[in-house]
Design a protein around this motif. Structure first.
Motif, mmCIF file in Angstrom:
data_model
loop_
_atom_site.group_PDB
_atom_site.id
_atom_site.type_symbol
_atom_site.label_atom_id
_atom_site.label_comp_id
_atom_site.label_asym_id
_atom_site.label_seq_id
_atom_site.Cartn_x
_atom_site.Cartn_y
_atom_site.Cartn_z
ATOM 1 N N LEU A 29 -1.430 18.575 0.918
ATOM 2 C CA LEU A 29 0.015 18.439 0.742
ATOM 3 C C LEU A 29 0.601 19.759 0.261
ATOM 4 O O LEU A 29 -0.047 20.506 -0.475
ATOM 5 N N ASN A 30 1.852 20.018 0.633
ATOM 6 C CA ASN A 30 2.513 21.232 0.162
ATOM 7 C C ASN A 30 2.565 21.279 -1.353
ATOM 8 O O ASN A 30 2.319 22.321 -1.967
ATOM 9 N N THR A 31 2.903 20.161 -1.965
ATOM 10 C CA THR A 31 2.861 20.009 -3.413
ATOM 11 C C THR A 31 2.131 18.708 -3.707
ATOM 12 O O THR A 31 2.563 17.648 -3.245
ATOM 13 N N PRO A 32 1.027 18.750 -4.436
ATOM 14 C CA PRO A 32 0.251 17.529 -4.671
ATOM 15 C C PRO A 32 0.671 16.800 -5.938
ATOM 16 O O PRO A 32 1.296 17.371 -6.840
ATOM 17 N N LEU A 33 0.310 15.543 -6.003
ATOM 18 C CA LEU A 33 0.469 14.746 -7.222
ATOM 19 C C LEU A 33 -0.513 15.246 -8.274
ATOM 20 O O LEU A 33 -1.674 15.522 -7.982
ATOM 21 N N PHE A 34 -0.044 15.388 -9.514
ATOM 22 C CA PHE A 34 -0.903 15.836 -10.610
ATOM 23 C C PHE A 34 -1.750 14.680 -11.120
ATOM 24 O O PHE A 34 -1.246 13.587 -11.373
ATOM 25 N N SER A 35 -3.053 14.929 -11.294
ATOM 26 C CA SER A 35 -3.978 13.907 -11.781
ATOM 27 C C SER A 35 -4.992 14.542 -12.726
ATOM 28 O O SER A 35 -6.158 14.737 -12.381
ATOM 29 N N LEU B 113 9.106 16.907 -8.243
ATOM 30 C CA LEU B 113 9.590 15.590 -8.673
ATOM 31 C C LEU B 113 9.439 14.560 -7.556
ATOM 32 O O LEU B 113 9.149 13.385 -7.819
ATOM 33 N N ASP B 114 9.636 14.986 -6.324
ATOM 34 C CA ASP B 114 9.511 14.075 -5.186
ATOM 35 C C ASP B 114 8.112 13.473 -5.113
ATOM 36 O O ASP B 114 7.947 12.251 -5.032
ATOM 37 N N ILE B 115 7.066 14.311 -5.161
ATOM 38 C CA ILE B 115 5.707 13.803 -4.975
ATOM 39 C C ILE B 115 5.173 13.130 -6.238
ATOM 40 O O ILE B 115 4.373 12.199 -6.163
ATOM 41 N N ASN B 116 5.608 13.574 -7.415
ATOM 42 C CA ASN B 116 5.085 13.019 -8.653
ATOM 43 C C ASN B 116 5.866 11.814 -9.157
ATOM 44 O O ASN B 116 5.307 10.986 -9.878
ATOM 45 N N CYS B 117 7.127 11.725 -8.789
ATOM 46 C CA CYS B 117 7.987 10.688 -9.360
ATOM 47 C C CYS B 117 8.730 9.855 -8.320
ATOM 48 O O CYS B 117 9.094 8.700 -8.584
ATOM 49 N N GLY B 118 8.984 10.446 -7.141
ATOM 50 C CA GLY B 118 9.892 9.836 -6.178
ATOM 51 C C GLY B 118 9.428 8.538 -5.571
ATOM 52 O O GLY B 118 10.252 7.752 -5.091
ATOM 53 N N HIS B 119 8.102 8.264 -5.554
ATOM 54 C CA HIS B 119 7.643 7.001 -4.973
ATOM 55 C C HIS B 119 8.080 5.797 -5.820
ATOM 56 O O HIS B 119 8.180 4.687 -5.303
ATOM 57 N N CYS B 120 8.316 6.015 -7.123
ATOM 58 C CA CYS B 120 8.850 4.945 -7.980
ATOM 59 C C CYS B 120 10.349 5.113 -8.196
ATOM 60 O O CYS B 120 11.119 4.158 -8.092
ATOM 61 N N HIS B 121 10.752 6.349 -8.513
ATOM 62 C CA HIS B 121 12.150 6.633 -8.821
ATOM 63 C C HIS B 121 12.912 6.943 -7.536
ATOM 64 O O HIS B 121 13.161 8.098 -7.188
ATOM 65 N N SER B 122 13.260 5.879 -6.824
ATOM 66 C CA SER B 122 14.046 5.982 -5.592
ATOM 67 C C SER B 122 14.902 4.730 -5.483
ATOM 68 O O SER B 122 14.798 3.812 -6.303
ATOM 69 N N ALA B 123 15.726 4.684 -4.454
ATOM 70 C CA ALA B 123 16.611 3.534 -4.273
ATOM 71 C C ALA B 123 15.840 2.248 -4.011
ATOM 72 O O ALA B 123 16.350 1.145 -4.248
ATOM 73 N N THR B 124 14.604 2.340 -3.517
ATOM 74 C CA THR B 124 13.804 1.153 -3.199
ATOM 75 C C THR B 124 12.555 1.027 -4.069
ATOM 76 O O THR B 124 11.861 0.024 -3.998
ATOM 77 N N GLY B 125 12.241 2.036 -4.870
ATOM 78 C CA GLY B 125 10.997 2.045 -5.628
ATOM 79 C C GLY B 125 10.995 1.126 -6.828
ATOM 80 O O GLY B 125 12.012 0.510 -7.182
ATOM 81 N N ALA B 126 9.834 1.048 -7.480
ATOM 82 C CA ALA B 126 9.658 0.141 -8.619
ATOM 83 C C ALA B 126 10.582 0.478 -9.782
ATOM 84 O O ALA B 126 10.913 -0.393 -10.593
#
Length: 376
Positions: free
Chosen positions: A61-67, A273-286
């Protein structure tokens, strides 16, 4: 009897040598819960090396999720004649039979039992090959596309790095993480259980169905050093028949590389922020009820946290008034929660136990660069 003994000895030798690299093509399991990673036959082990099996394509990925500073080796495999359908914005539409893998590992430290804290982007992967004496394999997570939907399966590697075993309830792996100065951090690395996987991968809070996060055009639009040479990932997937409908890479969206100083600060911060947070913090996310949207589609306004007061954050505010206070990173809830290791405060709340020092610095610089004032 001697012939039998020789045959048994040869069989044992093959098993020990092969480990998770059983011979034969990739095996998709349409049902059941295979106990060993080797039953999927995604990888081959030989000569102290780990390689993808035939048809298994690596990607990054261009920017990966931090783990917790873990490095990651991502792969995808699809049945013969099947391909994913391209989307410019969302995850690709993958066919039944798809197997996406993500192997988490660390470079080995100088002392026995230690692993090195290095930038995850400084991969140990060389043309789709890992030298096993240089890395400590921790876990391999699979996302498997079955007829009824996606299934997440976490596999934990043994100490010999010959096999990974399914751990549906997760696991804690003790690690001694050593940085460049020689300072060690004792880390209880957490392998998520299957339910926790849904905490990130159920990207639509209404459907609650698991979906891949990383395989989106903007994240994949970059080059990769494949065994056969360097190539753009979207072009590679299209060429091997794993992706249909994709435009030329120059016409596809591309997320910024978060640590590329030649790229504008805002683009790097938004990508992070998109890859680390956006999957939850979005209009449809948890986390959509928070009103804080951090995915790539979010407009730079109140929904992205600018002068927005937090909703139901409790002690997670740290007595700060706004999610993002332009020009004042230390007064922003977002930066405070990213820098915390308190389980009741930290964000993301899953997938890490350490704060990403460099990531917090990036977002702090970006917030400090923003102009504007918030009413008191």
């Amino acid at each position: 009897m001697k012939a039998v003994a020789r045959a048994v000895g040869l069989w044992l030798f093959v098993i020990l040598l092969g480990g998770c690299g059983a011979e034969g093509p990739v095996q998709f399991h349409a049902d059941g819960l295979p106990a060993q990673l080797s039953q999927w036959k995604l990888f081959r082990h030989s000569g102290g090396q780990m390689r993808p099996n035939e048809g298994v394509v690596s990607f990054d990925l261009n920017t990966p999720l931090f783990s917790d500073y873990a490095h990651k080796w991502r792969t995808v495999w699809m049945p013969a004649g099947q391909s994913a359908r391209y989307s410019p914005d969302s995850s690709f539409d993958f066919p039944v039979g798809t197997i996406i893998s993500k192997t988490f590992y660390y470079p080995r430290g100088k002392a026995p039992g230690q692993v090195a804290r290095t930038a995850p982007e400084a991969t140990e992967l060389e043309r789709e090959t890992l030298q096993l004496d240089r890395v400590r394999l921790v876990e391999t997570r699979l996302l498997v596309r079955r007829q009824e939907g996606w299934l997440a399966l976490p596999y934990v590697w043994n100490d010999d790095q010959t096999e990974a075993t399914l751990q549906r309830v997760g696991a804690l792996v003790p690690l001694s993480l050593v940085d460049a100065t020689g300072t060690a951090t004792e880390l209880a690395y957490q392998v998520p259980d299957q339910n926790q996987c849904a905490g990130c991968h159920a990207t639509d809070n209404r459907a609650r169905a698991l979906q891949p996060i990383g395989p989106k055009a903007r994240h994949l639009n970059r080059e990769f050093d494949y065994a056969g040479g360097r190539e753009n990932q979207l072009a590679k997937l299209s060429r091997v028949g794993y992706l249909t409908g994709a435009p030329a890479p120059l016409a596809a969206p591309r997320a910024a590389n978060w640590h590329d100083s030649a790229t504008p600060l805002a683009a790097r911060a938004r990508s992070y922020l998109d890859i680390n947070c956006g999957h939850c913090h979005s209009a449809t996310g948890a986390a959509n009820t928070s009103g804080l949207w951090l995915d790539a589609a979010a407009s730079p306004d109140l929904h992205m946290g600018l002068c927005k007061q937090p909703v139901a954050a409790g002690k997670g505010t740290g007595d700060r008034l706004y999610d993002i206070h332009p020009g004042q990173a230390q007064a922003s809830v977002l930066v405070y929660r990213m820098g915390s290791n308190d389980p009741a405060v930290m964000m993301p709340e899953l997938g890490r136990s350490l704060a990403h020092t460099e990531g917090v610095q990036l977002i702090s610089q970006w917030v400090d660069s923003l102009e504007g004032t918030c009413g008191q």
